[in-house]
Design an enzyme around this catalytic site. Structure first.
Site, short mmCIF file in Angstrom:
data_model
loop_
_atom_site.label_atom_id
_atom_site.label_comp_id
_atom_site.label_asym_id
_atom_site.label_seq_id
_atom_site.Cartn_x
_atom_site.Cartn_y
_atom_site.Cartn_z
N ARG A 38 3.00 25.02 11.59
CA ARG A 38 2.70 26.46 11.69
C ARG A 38 3.96 27.28 11.98
NH1 ARG A 38 -3.17 25.68 14.71
NH2 ARG A 38 -4.35 25.76 12.78
N LYS A 199 -21.03 17.09 3.82
CA LYS A 199 -22.37 17.67 3.73
C LYS A 199 -22.44 18.93 2.88
CE LYS A 199 -24.28 16.22 8.15
NZ LYS A 199 -24.72 16.74 9.46
N GLY A 357 -9.19 20.93 6.28
CA GLY A 357 -8.54 19.99 7.21
C GLY A 357 -8.43 18.58 6.65
P1 ADP Z 1 -12.55 19.39 4.66
O1 ADP Z 1 -12.16 19.20 6.11
O2 ADP Z 1 -11.40 19.14 3.73
O3 ADP Z 1 -13.23 20.72 4.42
P2 ADP Z 1 -15.02 17.93 5.04
O4 ADP Z 1 -14.84 18.02 6.52
O5 ADP Z 1 -16.10 18.74 4.43
O6 ADP Z 1 -13.63 18.25 4.30
O7 ADP Z 1 -15.34 16.44 4.61
C1 ADP Z 1 -14.53 15.35 4.93
C2 ADP Z 1 -15.35 14.16 5.37
O8 ADP Z 1 -16.29 13.77 4.40
C3 ADP Z 1 -14.46 12.96 5.61
O9 ADP Z 1 -14.53 12.60 6.96
C4 ADP Z 1 -15.06 11.88 4.70
O10 ADP Z 1 -15.07 10.61 5.30
C5 ADP Z 1 -16.47 12.37 4.50
N1 ADP Z 1 -17.07 11.78 3.30
C6 ADP Z 1 -16.68 11.91 2.04
N2 ADP Z 1 -17.45 11.19 1.20
C7 ADP Z 1 -18.39 10.59 1.96
C8 ADP Z 1 -19.48 9.72 1.69
N3 ADP Z 1 -19.77 9.32 0.44
N4 ADP Z 1 -20.24 9.29 2.72
C9 ADP Z 1 -19.95 9.70 3.97
N5 ADP Z 1 -18.93 10.52 4.30
C10 ADP Z 1 -18.16 10.96 3.31
MG MG Z 2 -13.31 18.60 7.83
#
Ligand code: ADP
Ligand code: MG
Length: 399
Positions: A38, A199, A357
């Site tokens: 940052r 999700k 993140g």
């Molecule tokens: P970001 O932080 O980039 O916005 P998210 O927090 O929405 O991303 O999602 C990341 C998480 O999703 C990771 O911890 C990853 O392990 C989980 N994930 C991805 N695919 C699956 C899956 N098929 N089953 C369970 N968890 C998953």
């Molecule tokens: Mg995340």
């Protein structure tokens, strides 16, 4: 893109006082920062203003003091780390307005830097109190916002100040806004979006916004399971929000009407237990997932097809990993598609913008973070931008 002023629009600023909003909310351990990304981000803005002879006053928040003074949340804690990155000494000023700050400005020479205390010590900051903003504004000649990561908040130093002083985007803010505009504002078509992660419920607004704006919507991660279930696929023990299948169907219908192709995996990597390299792991068609198996990654055939989709596109916006990438080998699809996107970007055929993140962590893990056109570390602000929302801090600069 809404027009905003940049440092290029500043005339002679010798001896002028610049109020500069930065993000210095650094992760700390044992009294020093564990990551100074940052500070690196705002360094060009700060040093440019110094070199042009301004007195630079840094405004920042640190932690969540909720309008009270906590000695443990003073910005003085990050002073040393900021000095190290800038290669310059800073004067810490334990207030944000009033005689102490005025006297300190008197002591600063042209090109010097002062760091004001945590703006969130005062309730007027988060309340966006106009009197609080006015009080700070009287100290300076102009306002620079270089904290895109705080631009989704309408606070006094992220939004309010722009109403009281000539307002400019700093270099990091300028780069971020240009990159985001190139990805979704006025992108070169066709545009692909990758939306993955855990999700659907956390990214509903993102999906709703994207279906009307992109030609290809690639859905991966846990959220793909909800979409597959909505299409009647038995996803076994997979992470899946069964209560959101109607929503998923509605999004797919909207995509249909908007001429947006939704890409769901047709082969997947499944296992009976969630661990690194589990013996039960296998690759199968989505219609062959057993009731005691869970989908943990997109399969190799689907990834190859997705790479081919990217080859036909000029722009890519990516949020969310395609699989449970923290656990091997469920990082395979994410790494492969990230590498394809990086190579296309380096060839000059794709503009690629990513954020989130875990997405940033996944791209770093794939070793391609620097090969994308732009990777945003802004978290909440990046997601709200992907939702199509007006960010108050950006809107205030665009007036
Ligand atoms: P970001 O932080 O980039 O916005 P998210 O927090 O929405 O991303 O999602 C990341 C998480 O999703 C990771 O911890 C990853 O392990 C989980 N994930 C991805 N695919 C699956 C899956 N098929 N089953 C369970 N968890 C998953
Ligand atoms: Mg995340």
């Amino acid at each position: 893109m809404a027009k905003f002023k940049t440092l290029d629009d500043l005339g002679d600023i010798t001896g002028k006082v610049a109020l500069v909003r930065v993000d210095l909310n650094l992760p700390m351990k044992d009294g020093s920062a564990t990551d100074v990304t940052r500070v690196e981000a705002v360094k060009p803005t700060i040093l440019e203003l110094c070199e042009r002879g301004a007195k630079v006053l840094l405004l920042a928040h640190y932690g969540r003091p909720k309008g009270q003074r906590y000695s443990t949340m003073s910005t003085s804690f990050v002073q040393g780390d900021v000095e190290k990155v800038l290669g310059k000494e800073i004067m810490f000023i334990p207030e944000v307005m009033g005689p102490v700050v005025e006297q300190s400005i008197g002591i600063l020479s042209d090109g010097d830097i002062g760091l004001l205390d945590n703006v969130r010590f005062w309730p007027g900051e988060e309340a966006n109190d106009p009197d609080f903003a006015k009080g700070i504004a009287t100290l300076g000649d102009f306002y620079v916002n270089d904290a895109f990561s705080a631009a989704h908040r309408a606070h006094a130093t992220t939004e309010g100040l722009a109403h009281h002083l000539p307002a400019y985007a700093g270099r990091a803010m300028e780069a971020e806004l240009k990159a985001l505009d190139a990805a979704l504002g006025s992108p070169e078509q066709p545009v692909a979006a990758v939306v993955g992660g855990a999700k659907v419920s956390t990214k509903l607004d993102v999906l709703e916004n994207l279906v009307g704006r992109v030609q290809h919507l690639i859905i991966g991660g846990g959220m793909a399971n909800t979409f597959l279930a909505a299409r009647g696929v038995d996803v076994g023990k997979s992470l899946c929000e069964h209560d959101l299948t109607d929503t998923a169907n509605r999004i797919m219908d909207r995509a249909d009407h908007a001429g947006c192709t939704v890409h769901l995996p047709y082969d997947v990597v499944v296992a009976k237990e969630f661990a690194a390299n589990p013996p039960s792991m296998r690759i199968c068609n989505v219609h062959e997932v057993a009731s005691d198996e869970m989908i943990l990654d997109v399969g190799p055939q689907a990834v190859e097809a997705l790479g081919d989709v990217l080859k036909t596109c000029r722009t890519l916006v990516w949020n969310g990993p395609l699989g449970a990438f923290e656990t091997e080998p469920f990082d395979t699809a994410t790494v492969a598609l990230a590498k394809t996107a990086a190579a296309l970007t380096q060839d000059g055929s794709l503009t690629s913008v990513a954020g989130g993140g875990d997405t940033v962590a996944a791209l770093a893990h794939a070793g391609v973070k620097d090969d994308f056109t732009f990777v945003s570390t802004a978290g909440g602000a990046f997601l709200e931008w992907m939702e199509g929302k007006q960010l108050p801090g950006v809107a205030a600069l665009s007036r």
